[in-house]
Design a protein around this motif. Sequence first.
Motif, mmCIF file in Angstrom:
data_model
loop_
_atom_site.group_PDB
_atom_site.id
_atom_site.type_symbol
_atom_site.label_atom_id
_atom_site.label_comp_id
_atom_site.label_asym_id
_atom_site.label_seq_id
_atom_site.Cartn_x
_atom_site.Cartn_y
_atom_site.Cartn_z
ATOM 1 N N PHE A 1 12.980 -4.552 7.586
ATOM 2 C CA PHE A 1 13.249 -4.975 6.312
ATOM 3 C C PHE A 1 12.363 -3.726 5.157
ATOM 4 O O PHE A 1 11.328 -3.393 5.455
ATOM 5 C CB PHE A 1 13.284 -6.469 5.936
ATOM 6 N N VAL A 2 12.938 -3.718 3.938
ATOM 7 C CA VAL A 2 12.476 -3.078 2.748
ATOM 8 C C VAL A 2 12.306 -3.931 1.657
ATOM 9 O O VAL A 2 13.492 -4.734 1.545
ATOM 10 C CB VAL A 2 12.825 -1.808 2.563
ATOM 11 N N PRO A 3 11.459 -3.765 0.795
ATOM 12 C CA PRO A 3 11.303 -4.547 -0.498
ATOM 13 C C PRO A 3 12.234 -4.011 -1.642
ATOM 14 O O PRO A 3 12.480 -2.796 -1.368
ATOM 15 C CB PRO A 3 9.789 -4.216 -0.566
ATOM 16 N N LEU A 4 12.904 -4.779 -2.210
ATOM 17 C CA LEU A 4 13.714 -4.261 -3.193
ATOM 18 C C LEU A 4 13.367 -4.564 -4.624
ATOM 19 O O LEU A 4 14.028 -3.891 -5.462
ATOM 20 C CB LEU A 4 15.032 -5.334 -3.143
ATOM 21 N N ASP A 5 12.270 -5.088 -5.062
ATOM 22 C CA ASP A 5 11.771 -5.384 -6.277
ATOM 23 C C ASP A 5 10.542 -5.011 -6.768
ATOM 24 O O ASP A 5 9.881 -5.615 -7.569
ATOM 25 C CB ASP A 5 11.928 -7.103 -6.425
ATOM 26 N N LEU A 6 10.176 -3.862 -6.024
ATOM 27 C CA LEU A 6 8.898 -3.325 -6.459
ATOM 28 C C LEU A 6 8.990 -2.859 -8.023
ATOM 29 O O LEU A 6 9.959 -2.261 -8.186
ATOM 30 C CB LEU A 6 8.102 -2.387 -5.375
ATOM 31 N N PRO A 7 8.157 -3.117 -8.722
ATOM 32 C CA PRO A 7 8.058 -2.507 -10.191
ATOM 33 C C PRO A 7 7.710 -1.129 -10.099
ATOM 34 O O PRO A 7 7.262 -0.710 -9.287
ATOM 35 C CB PRO A 7 6.885 -3.370 -10.823
ATOM 36 N N PRO A 8 8.357 -0.520 -10.957
ATOM 37 C CA PRO A 8 8.068 1.017 -11.319
ATOM 38 C C PRO A 8 6.845 1.410 -11.620
ATOM 39 O O PRO A 8 6.199 0.543 -12.114
ATOM 40 C CB PRO A 8 9.115 1.258 -12.398
ATOM 41 N N GLY A 9 6.325 2.548 -11.354
ATOM 42 C CA GLY A 9 5.024 2.908 -11.588
ATOM 43 C C GLY A 9 3.974 2.794 -10.489
ATOM 44 O O GLY A 9 4.322 2.386 -9.246
ATOM 45 N N PRO A 10 2.674 2.756 -10.825
ATOM 46 C CA PRO A 10 1.751 2.793 -9.733
ATOM 47 C C PRO A 10 1.665 1.146 -9.131
ATOM 48 O O PRO A 10 2.114 0.248 -9.882
ATOM 49 C CB PRO A 10 0.409 3.049 -10.396
ATOM 50 N N LEU A 11 1.536 1.010 -7.651
ATOM 51 C CA LEU A 11 1.535 -0.339 -7.030
ATOM 52 C C LEU A 11 0.155 -0.686 -7.153
ATOM 53 O O LEU A 11 -0.821 0.227 -6.907
ATOM 54 C CB LEU A 11 2.225 -0.057 -5.553
ATOM 55 N N PRO A 12 -0.063 -1.941 -6.699
ATOM 56 C CA PRO A 12 -1.350 -2.432 -6.690
ATOM 57 C C PRO A 12 -2.019 -1.824 -5.566
ATOM 58 O O PRO A 12 -1.561 -1.378 -4.644
ATOM 59 C CB PRO A 12 -1.285 -4.038 -6.619
ATOM 60 N N VAL A 13 -3.458 -1.670 -5.812
ATOM 61 C CA VAL A 13 -4.075 -0.899 -4.484
ATOM 62 C C VAL A 13 -4.351 -1.893 -3.469
ATOM 63 O O VAL A 13 -4.370 -1.874 -2.220
ATOM 64 C CB VAL A 13 -5.506 -0.278 -5.015
ATOM 65 N N ASP A 14 -4.400 -3.290 -3.767
ATOM 66 C CA ASP A 14 -4.997 -4.443 -3.041
ATOM 67 C C ASP A 14 -3.544 -4.686 -2.309
ATOM 68 O O ASP A 14 -2.710 -5.112 -2.886
ATOM 69 C CB ASP A 14 -5.352 -5.383 -3.711
ATOM 70 N N GLU A 15 -3.574 -4.662 -1.169
ATOM 71 C CA GLU A 15 -2.279 -4.879 -0.188
ATOM 72 C C GLU A 15 -1.783 -6.287 -0.322
ATOM 73 O O GLU A 15 -0.610 -6.458 -0.256
ATOM 74 C CB GLU A 15 -2.639 -4.739 1.446
ATOM 75 N N ARG A 16 -2.693 -7.403 -0.606
ATOM 76 C CA ARG A 16 -2.157 -8.683 -1.008
ATOM 77 C C ARG A 16 -1.470 -8.832 -2.010
ATOM 78 O O ARG A 16 -0.555 -9.635 -2.221
ATOM 79 C CB ARG A 16 -3.339 -9.666 -0.557
ATOM 80 N N GLU A 17 -2.116 -8.213 -3.112
ATOM 81 C CA GLU A 17 -1.217 -8.081 -4.629
ATOM 82 C C GLU A 17 0.159 -7.523 -4.336
ATOM 83 O O GLU A 17 1.025 -8.163 -4.622
ATOM 84 C CB GLU A 17 -2.124 -7.390 -5.449
ATOM 85 N N LEU A 18 0.177 -6.517 -3.560
ATOM 86 C CA LEU A 18 1.449 -5.904 -3.198
ATOM 87 C C LEU A 18 2.433 -6.808 -2.544
ATOM 88 O O LEU A 18 3.732 -7.167 -3.076
ATOM 89 C CB LEU A 18 1.744 -4.671 -2.396
ATOM 90 N N TRP A 19 2.088 -7.548 -1.499
ATOM 91 C CA TRP A 19 2.974 -8.600 -0.874
ATOM 92 C C TRP A 19 3.206 -9.696 -1.735
ATOM 93 O O TRP A 19 4.340 -10.099 -1.893
ATOM 94 C CB TRP A 19 2.135 -8.921 0.291
#
Length: 115
Positions: A81-99
């Motif tokens: 599966f792929v995420p659909l709702d990641l915000p535009p721009g730079p993503l968090p460096v911390d993997e847990r924050e991304l999840w």
Amino acid sequence: MDIYFKSRKLQTALESPADCRKLYGMEMAKKITLRMAALRAAATLADFWPPKTGPERCHKLTADLAGTFSMDVKQPYRLLFVPLDLPPGPLPVDERELWQLIRAIEIVGIEDTHG
């Protein structure tokens, strides 16, 4: 978590118990049903943190499948599966924050990612 599907055919195959058994067999259909229930019950992908733990062994893929996540079904098959709702721009460096940001996914298939 909000769950969408790459195609109507895939949705029917994964959500209809009869179709799922017919297409994947009894044992795999049971695992698919468990994984779908776990995804529906999750608030965010962080509910499966840390990566590669628990029965789901959820983790992010690399190389050709970068940006796709994988969840164990039955060796060697994975629910992709792929995420659909990641915000535009730079993503968090911390993997847990991304999840924690992932609240909607699109299921793209079930396949052997190592084959």
